[in-house]
Design a protein around this motif. Sequence first.
Motif, short mmCIF file in Angstrom:
data_model
loop_
_atom_site.label_atom_id
_atom_site.label_comp_id
_atom_site.label_asym_id
_atom_site.label_seq_id
_atom_site.Cartn_x
_atom_site.Cartn_y
_atom_site.Cartn_z
N ARG A 181 0.81 -1.22 0.00
CA ARG A 181 0.00 0.00 0.00
C ARG A 181 0.84 1.27 0.00
NH1 ARG A 181 -2.52 -2.79 -2.03
NH2 ARG A 181 -4.43 -3.89 -1.45
N ARG A 182 2.05 1.19 0.50
CA ARG A 182 2.99 2.30 0.45
C ARG A 182 4.40 1.72 0.52
NH1 ARG A 182 -0.50 5.26 -0.68
NH2 ARG A 182 -1.16 7.27 0.20
N LEU A 183 5.32 2.42 -0.10
CA LEU A 183 6.73 2.11 0.15
C LEU A 183 7.53 3.38 -0.02
CD1 LEU A 183 8.47 1.91 -2.74
CD2 LEU A 183 7.29 -0.29 -2.87
N ARG A 184 8.67 3.39 0.63
CA ARG A 184 9.57 4.54 0.53
C ARG A 184 10.91 4.08 0.00
NH1 ARG A 184 13.27 7.64 3.68
NH2 ARG A 184 12.99 6.34 5.55
N LEU A 185 11.31 4.72 -1.09
CA LEU A 185 12.60 4.48 -1.72
C LEU A 185 13.55 5.60 -1.38
CD1 LEU A 185 11.56 3.81 -5.42
CD2 LEU A 185 12.61 2.12 -3.93
N VAL A 186 14.82 5.27 -1.22
CA VAL A 186 15.86 6.29 -1.18
C VAL A 186 16.75 6.08 -2.39
CG1 VAL A 186 17.86 7.17 0.06
CG2 VAL A 186 15.79 6.56 1.32
N ARG A 187 16.94 7.12 -3.16
CA ARG A 187 17.76 7.07 -4.37
C ARG A 187 19.21 7.43 -4.03
NH1 ARG A 187 15.28 5.98 -9.47
NH2 ARG A 187 16.00 7.94 -10.40
N THR A 188 20.11 7.07 -4.92
CA THR A 188 21.52 7.31 -4.63
C THR A 188 21.93 8.77 -4.79
OG1 THR A 188 22.10 6.65 -6.89
CG2 THR A 188 22.24 4.96 -5.17
N ASP A 189 21.00 9.63 -5.26
CA ASP A 189 21.27 11.07 -5.24
C ASP A 189 20.73 11.71 -3.97
OD1 ASP A 189 18.55 11.04 -5.64
OD2 ASP A 189 18.58 12.13 -7.54
N GLY A 190 20.24 10.89 -3.03
CA GLY A 190 19.73 11.37 -1.76
C GLY A 190 18.24 11.64 -1.75
N ALA A 191 17.58 11.59 -2.93
CA ALA A 191 16.14 11.86 -2.99
C ALA A 191 15.36 10.71 -2.37
CB ALA A 191 15.71 12.07 -4.44
N SER A 192 14.21 11.04 -1.78
CA SER A 192 13.32 10.05 -1.20
C SER A 192 12.02 10.05 -2.01
CB SER A 192 13.03 10.39 0.27
OG SER A 192 12.15 9.45 0.84
N VAL A 193 11.55 8.87 -2.37
CA VAL A 193 10.32 8.73 -3.16
C VAL A 193 9.35 7.86 -2.40
CG1 VAL A 193 9.30 7.94 -5.33
CG2 VAL A 193 11.60 8.94 -5.33
N GLU A 194 8.19 8.41 -2.08
CA GLU A 194 7.12 7.62 -1.46
C GLU A 194 6.08 7.33 -2.54
OE1 GLU A 194 3.93 7.83 2.25
OE2 GLU A 194 5.55 9.29 2.10
N CYS A 195 5.61 6.11 -2.59
CA CYS A 195 4.66 5.74 -3.64
C CYS A 195 3.72 4.66 -3.15
CB CYS A 195 5.39 5.29 -4.90
SG CYS A 195 6.51 3.89 -4.67
N GLU A 225 4.53 -0.42 3.61
CA GLU A 225 3.27 -0.63 4.32
C GLU A 225 2.51 -1.70 3.57
OE1 GLU A 225 -0.52 2.16 5.18
OE2 GLU A 225 1.40 2.98 5.87
N LEU A 226 2.15 -2.77 4.28
CA LEU A 226 1.53 -3.94 3.68
C LEU A 226 0.12 -4.13 4.21
CD1 LEU A 226 4.52 -6.40 4.22
CD2 LEU A 226 4.12 -4.93 2.22
#
Length: 430
Positions: free
Chosen positions: A132-146, A172-173
């Motif tokens: 239902r949700r997850l948070r990624l951290v990219r190697t440029d420091g950006a955070s992506v919630e989707c 989030e599961l």
Amino acid sequence: MRPVSSWGRLSAAPHDVIELADRDRVAEQITRSRPGIAHGMGRSYGDACLNPGGILWHTAGLNRFISFDKATGRLACEAGVMLRDIQRLLGPRGWSLPVVPGTQLVTVGGAIANDVHGKNHHAMGTFGEHVRRLRLVRTDGASVECGPDLRPEWLAATVGGLGLTGLIVEAELQLRPSKGPWLEAETIPFAGLTDFLRLSDDSEATWEHAVAWIDCTSGRKARGLFLRARPTEIGGRPWRERRRRLPLTPPFSLVNGLSLRPLNALCYAAGRRRTGARTVQAEPFLYPLDSLLEWNRLYGPRGFYQYQSVVPREAALAATQDMLDAIAVSGEGSFLAVLKTFGARRPAGLLSFPQPGVTLALDFRNTRAVPALFARLDAIVRNARGRLYPAKDARMPREMFEARYPDLAAFGRFRDPGMSSAMSRRLMGS
């Protein structure tokens, strides 16, 4: 630098391993000049979780539960939490994961990145369908919630995305209500693939779990054991976990030309003794190999390959028989041969493996005969318009990957340029 291998134990190249244990510090830890890839429990069979000579971000230390809503079954946790820990903590509280693979010794992040499936695909789909949700951290420091309703295109790229869109930090599961730890199960011997397909069709409406073991040494009318199960509130005989460990790696594969037929005969005879209906505990039914830790050592120091394909239903009968025939001619074989069907469900991810049809998974010791056998199996799968499972792969030709994963170009738009694995370089060039 330390040697790291995947579950197939085909190599143990040195890696620069960086331990991750604090989700708030992940961004600073993965912002590096050299590309890396996440590595959880190392249960991918091939090279999806390897980066020889480069960085591995080890995520097993990201193993904390964040929150749980006991009214809705919504669980938030870090990506390094093992599926086993979720099942054992929340099962007694009336909730369980809707989808689990054949081992529960994998992380949530790995289950998402490989969009794992279980014995109930026709009923519950893949693991990614319940994120239902997850948070990624990219190697440029950006955070992506989707999630399904928040940047769904990022969720589709990350589910089944082989860890290449960024490092999954938390998820989030949606869990499902659980009747308890028991299953009503039935084992049915079958003879021939037509018999298997009939049993599959008859089972899908009323049985949640359906899978078959097949004796790939048994000739044209392949014999096997069809296993089906569904949750029940009725308890069975007490079950106590007994875990054994293969203490060492033998100097040669214990699965070989001399042992293959006896091993298959033994598996079939043992299964026949359990023919009929019974009540079983869910763990040994869903994860039969977890009772023998490090069973991958059975194949000796050279390791082994797993070959898992899926072919459309209309081609399944002929293609599966052709694959079994090719295996018989090669003199190779497997005693861990699993056959099951996938339901008609929309894939959760751009690179998700399941498609409607029949999937066959087999283990092969690493020998000189394997490349020629795999080339023959590849041709059969291609002609049937099927594909191979990247989570199990260590040698798929790049052109086959490109041809059978039509959303690969769309996926490329979400790649993190700082994430790279041995598999991504082999199949995508970087």
